[in-house]
Scaffold this motif. Sequence first.
Motif: not given
Length: 208
Positions: A182-208
């Motif tokens: 919910s917060v990501c949708r309003r803030a215009g960002v998304t959380v991307i998982a990467s690394g082993p078992d997708n345990t590394q999370l980073r927040v990136v801007k969402r572009y339309h």
Amino acid sequence: MHLLNDETTNISIRCAIIRGYGLKGNFVYLPLLQKLTSEKQPEEMHNEAVLALAMLGDYPALQELLQLCMQKRLAERHQRQLALRCLALRIDIAELLPLLEDTTLSLEWRIYFVRQLRKRDEKTVISPLLELLHRRVIIREVRAAIADVIGMLADDEVTVHRLVDLLPGSDIANQIHQALWSVCRRAGVTVIASGPDNTQLRVVKRYH
């Protein structure tokens, strides 16, 4: 005032009159209610006067009301609902911590209280609520309700980062994920998982 002083009048009627003063939200009743709390009254009437004063924003009454809730001295269900709603809307979040940690107050009422916080619709409550999510001494179900409220109110990237930091090892991961969505949708960002078992999370801007 005559009915309030008339001991032949049913106490339930006198309590209802006092409660009405608070519900009307008219500050003209402040002196009368303060007088009632300073005089010797039946406990039911004193507690109603404290609740009415708290509804009008009287700080000492809010403090006493908090204690009444923690001591379970409000007998009626409707009275407890009004008291918790009033505290949620009017008192500083930091002062409410004892109420959330207090196991003498039933889980049902602590969750009800947390859900009332969303009615404040103030961004200032978000940071204190995020701090509460760190406190494992607060029962899981209450922290889950806090995460739900954050998800309803927050709309900024800072909150997203703080929620992401809370995820590893959390026992309320599902609620945090829902809040993040919910917060990501309003803030215009998304959380991307990467690394082993997708345990590394980073927040990136969402572009339309």
